[in-house]
Design a protein around this motif. Sequence first.
Motif, PDB file in Angstrom:
ATOM      1  N   GLY A  52       0.803  -1.216   0.000  1.00 29.07           N
ATOM      2  CA  GLY A  52       0.000   0.000   0.000  1.00 29.07           C
ATOM      3  C   GLY A  52       0.838   1.269   0.000  1.00 29.07           C
ATOM      4  N   TRP A  53       2.145   1.141   0.172  1.00 28.56           N
ATOM      5  CA  TRP A  53       2.986   2.332   0.188  1.00 28.56           C
ATOM      6  C   TRP A  53       2.935   3.065  -1.150  1.00 28.56           C
ATOM      7  CZ3 TRP A  53       7.414   3.838  -2.441  1.00 28.56           C
ATOM      8  CH2 TRP A  53       8.005   2.879  -3.264  1.00 28.56           C
ATOM      9  N   ASN A  54       2.682   2.350  -2.254  1.00 28.51           N
ATOM     10  CA  ASN A  54       2.537   3.041  -3.545  1.00 28.51           C
ATOM     11  C   ASN A  54       1.378   4.026  -3.483  1.00 28.51           C
ATOM     12  OD1 ASN A  54       4.631   1.922  -5.090  1.00 28.51           O
ATOM     13  ND2 ASN A  54       3.424   0.073  -5.453  1.00 28.51           N
ATOM     14  N   ASP A  55       0.246   3.556  -2.967  1.00 27.54           N
ATOM     15  CA  ASP A  55      -0.914   4.435  -2.822  1.00 27.54           C
ATOM     16  C   ASP A  55      -0.609   5.575  -1.857  1.00 27.54           C
ATOM     17  OD1 ASP A  55      -2.452   2.949  -4.586  1.00 27.54           O
ATOM     18  OD2 ASP A  55      -3.241   1.661  -2.991  1.00 27.54           O
ATOM     19  N   ALA A  56       0.113   5.245  -0.804  1.00 29.17           N
ATOM     20  CA  ALA A  56       0.449   6.276   0.181  1.00 29.17           C
ATOM     21  C   ALA A  56       1.329   7.356  -0.444  1.00 29.17           C
ATOM     22  CB  ALA A  56       1.148   5.651   1.380  1.00 29.17           C
ATOM     23  N   LEU A  57       2.300   6.944  -1.246  1.00 29.55           N
ATOM     24  CA  LEU A  57       3.187   7.921  -1.889  1.00 29.55           C
ATOM     25  C   LEU A  57       2.397   8.841  -2.812  1.00 29.55           C
ATOM     26  CD1 LEU A  57       6.019   8.957  -2.140  1.00 29.55           C
ATOM     27  CD2 LEU A  57       6.442   7.257  -3.906  1.00 29.55           C
ATOM     28  N   ILE A  58       1.453   8.296  -3.535  1.00 31.08           N
ATOM     29  CA  ILE A  58       0.604   9.122  -4.405  1.00 31.08           C
ATOM     30  C   ILE A  58      -0.190  10.114  -3.560  1.00 31.08           C
ATOM     31  CG2 ILE A  58      -1.423   9.067  -5.919  1.00 31.08           C
ATOM     32  CD1 ILE A  58      -0.237   6.365  -7.011  1.00 31.08           C
ATOM     33  N   LYS A  59      -0.739   9.649  -2.438  1.00 30.57           N
ATOM     34  CA  LYS A  59      -1.499  10.533  -1.540  1.00 30.57           C
ATOM     35  C   LYS A  59      -0.589  11.631  -0.979  1.00 30.57           C
ATOM     36  CE  LYS A  59      -5.677   8.884  -1.442  1.00 30.57           C
ATOM     37  NZ  LYS A  59      -6.742   9.604  -2.083  1.00 30.57           N
ATOM     38  N   ILE A  60       0.622  11.261  -0.620  1.00 28.29           N
ATOM     39  CA  ILE A  60       1.565  12.261  -0.094  1.00 28.29           C
ATOM     40  C   ILE A  60       1.827  13.334  -1.147  1.00 28.29           C
ATOM     41  CG2 ILE A  60       3.982  12.629   0.581  1.00 28.29           C
ATOM     42  CD1 ILE A  60       3.786   9.926   2.077  1.00 28.29           C
ATOM     43  N   LEU A  61       2.059  12.922  -2.387  1.00 28.37           N
ATOM     44  CA  LEU A  61       2.299  13.902  -3.452  1.00 28.37           C
ATOM     45  C   LEU A  61       1.073  14.784  -3.678  1.00 28.37           C
ATOM     46  CD1 LEU A  61       4.317  11.700  -5.964  1.00 28.37           C
ATOM     47  CD2 LEU A  61       5.194  13.536  -4.498  1.00 28.37           C
ATOM     48  N   GLU A  62      -0.119  14.192  -3.600  1.00 26.88           N
ATOM     49  CA  GLU A  62      -1.335  14.997  -3.731  1.00 26.88           C
ATOM     50  C   GLU A  62      -1.431  16.029  -2.610  1.00 26.88           C
ATOM     51  OE1 GLU A  62      -4.426  12.037  -3.787  1.00 26.88           O
ATOM     52  OE2 GLU A  62      -4.136  11.594  -5.918  1.00 26.88           O
ATOM     53  N   ARG A  63      -1.090  15.614  -1.399  1.00 27.36           N
ATOM     54  CA  ARG A  63      -1.136  16.545  -0.265  1.00 27.36           C
ATOM     55  C   ARG A  63      -0.057  17.618  -0.389  1.00 27.36           C
ATOM     56  NH1 ARG A  63      -3.007  13.509   5.242  1.00 27.36           N
ATOM     57  NH2 ARG A  63      -4.948  12.685   4.397  1.00 27.36           N
ATOM     58  N   GLU A  64       1.088  17.233  -0.893  1.00 26.19           N
ATOM     59  CA  GLU A  64       2.148  18.217  -1.110  1.00 26.19           C
ATOM     60  C   GLU A  64       1.674  19.294  -2.089  1.00 26.19           C
ATOM     61  OE1 GLU A  64       6.753  18.481  -2.680  1.00 26.19           O
ATOM     62  OE2 GLU A  64       5.848  16.515  -2.385  1.00 26.19           O
ATOM     63  N   ILE A  65       0.996  18.884  -3.141  1.00 30.73           N
ATOM     64  CA  ILE A  65       0.453  19.831  -4.114  1.00 30.73           C
ATOM     65  C   ILE A  65      -0.597  20.720  -3.452  1.00 30.73           C
ATOM     66  CG2 ILE A  65      -0.958  20.007  -6.203  1.00 30.73           C
ATOM     67  CD1 ILE A  65       0.599  17.449  -7.174  1.00 30.73           C
ATOM     68  N   GLN A  66      -1.440  20.133  -2.581  1.00 29.63           N
ATOM     69  CA  GLN A  66      -2.438  20.928  -1.855  1.00 29.63           C
ATOM     70  C   GLN A  66      -1.753  21.976  -0.978  1.00 29.63           C
ATOM     71  OE1 GLN A  66      -4.750  17.348  -0.299  1.00 29.63           O
ATOM     72  NE2 GLN A  66      -6.225  19.019  -0.091  1.00 29.63           N
ATOM     73  N   ILE A  67      -0.703  21.564  -0.273  1.00 30.27           N
ATOM     74  CA  ILE A  67       0.008  22.492   0.615  1.00 30.27           C
ATOM     75  C   ILE A  67       0.631  23.614  -0.202  1.00 30.27           C
ATOM     76  CG2 ILE A  67       1.999  22.742   2.160  1.00 30.27           C
ATOM     77  CD1 ILE A  67       1.318  19.874   3.192  1.00 30.27           C
ATOM     78  N   GLU A  68       1.258  23.259  -1.316  1.00 25.35           N
ATOM     79  CA  GLU A  68       1.885  24.275  -2.157  1.00 25.35           C
ATOM     80  C   GLU A  68       0.847  25.238  -2.731  1.00 25.35           C
ATOM     81  OE1 GLU A  68       5.147  24.574  -5.754  1.00 25.35           O
ATOM     82  OE2 GLU A  68       4.611  22.613  -4.953  1.00 25.35           O
ATOM     83  N   SER A  69      -0.274  24.724  -3.159  1.00 26.36           N
ATOM     84  CA  SER A  69      -1.340  25.569  -3.693  1.00 26.36           C
ATOM     85  C   SER A  69      -1.882  26.507  -2.611  1.00 26.36           C
ATOM     86  CB  SER A  69      -2.462  24.688  -4.241  1.00 26.36           C
ATOM     87  OG  SER A  69      -3.533  25.466  -4.671  1.00 26.36           O
ATOM     88  N   TRP A  70      -2.082  25.971  -1.416  1.00 21.67           N
ATOM     89  CA  TRP A  70      -2.542  26.800  -0.292  1.00 21.67           C
ATOM     90  C   TRP A  70      -1.518  27.888   0.008  1.00 21.67           C
ATOM     91  CZ3 TRP A  70       0.053  27.035   4.459  1.00 21.67           C
ATOM     92  CH2 TRP A  70      -0.592  27.784   5.437  1.00 21.67           C
ATOM     93  N   PHE A  71      -0.235  27.516   0.053  1.00 23.47           N
ATOM     94  CA  PHE A  71       0.827  28.477   0.329  1.00 23.47           C
ATOM     95  C   PHE A  71       0.828  29.585  -0.714  1.00 23.47           C
ATOM     96  CE2 PHE A  71       5.158  30.054  -0.121  1.00 23.47           C
ATOM     97  CZ  PHE A  71       5.473  30.388   1.187  1.00 23.47           C
ATOM     98  N   ASP A  72       0.688  29.214  -1.981  1.00 21.75           N
ATOM     99  CA  ASP A  72       0.687  30.208  -3.068  1.00 21.75           C
ATOM    100  C   ASP A  72      -0.465  31.195  -2.934  1.00 21.75           C
ATOM    101  OD1 ASP A  72       2.977  29.129  -4.165  1.00 21.75           O
ATOM    102  OD2 ASP A  72       1.911  27.967  -5.694  1.00 21.75           O
ATOM    103  N   SER A  73      -1.543  30.801  -2.268  1.00 20.30           N
ATOM    104  CA  SER A  73      -2.706  31.679  -2.119  1.00 20.30           C
ATOM    105  C   SER A  73      -2.535  32.710  -0.998  1.00 20.30           C
ATOM    106  CB  SER A  73      -3.972  30.851  -1.858  1.00 20.30           C
ATOM    107  OG  SER A  73      -3.975  30.340  -0.531  1.00 20.30           O
TER     108      SER A  73
END
Length: 173
Positions: A52-73
């Motif tokens: 399941g770590w593959n799925d977890a890594l994808i989720k982590i990258l999605e959250r990283e993108i969310q954090i970056e998008s929030w930061f940019d705002s």
Amino acid sequence: MISIKKDLTKNIENVDLRYYFKEQASMSMGIYPMSSYNELGEKHERTPYEEGWNDALIKILEREIQIESWFDSLSDINKEHVTYLLKYDVITLSPRKDKMDMYINCNDVFYSAADGEEITVNDFEILVDLDWGFGWKGIAAWIALKRGIEPMSDNYKNDKAYKEAKEYLKCKG
């Protein structure tokens, strides 16, 4: 009244925010995606659960993108504040579907348990001031005043920085 003077730019220059975004995204998952090795250093065949770590890594990258998008705002000053607060490990970010949960980890300070104080963007400036001027004891003083309770340990009550931070907060109103 106690005055705190600061120049954030010197403390946050050359900060690679991608590192902090990745760290915050990973920490918000509650797991550590890593291959398994036995005590001899041989690779351990992963179980379906461990895969399941593959799925977890994808989720982590999605959250990283969310954090970056929030930061940019954020406004420029709040970007500076968040950069400082992440660099000095004051806040924790936890992206949710359509918002960013933010808190200060205060485990075992006020209660013998996992504990966190929820914060908002409006708290950034005072948190930077307190950490800059008083370190963790300033943050603890802010939480204590906000909650109306003192930390469990007498070490706080007798600490000079903690007392000065509480006085500073009282003067700020």
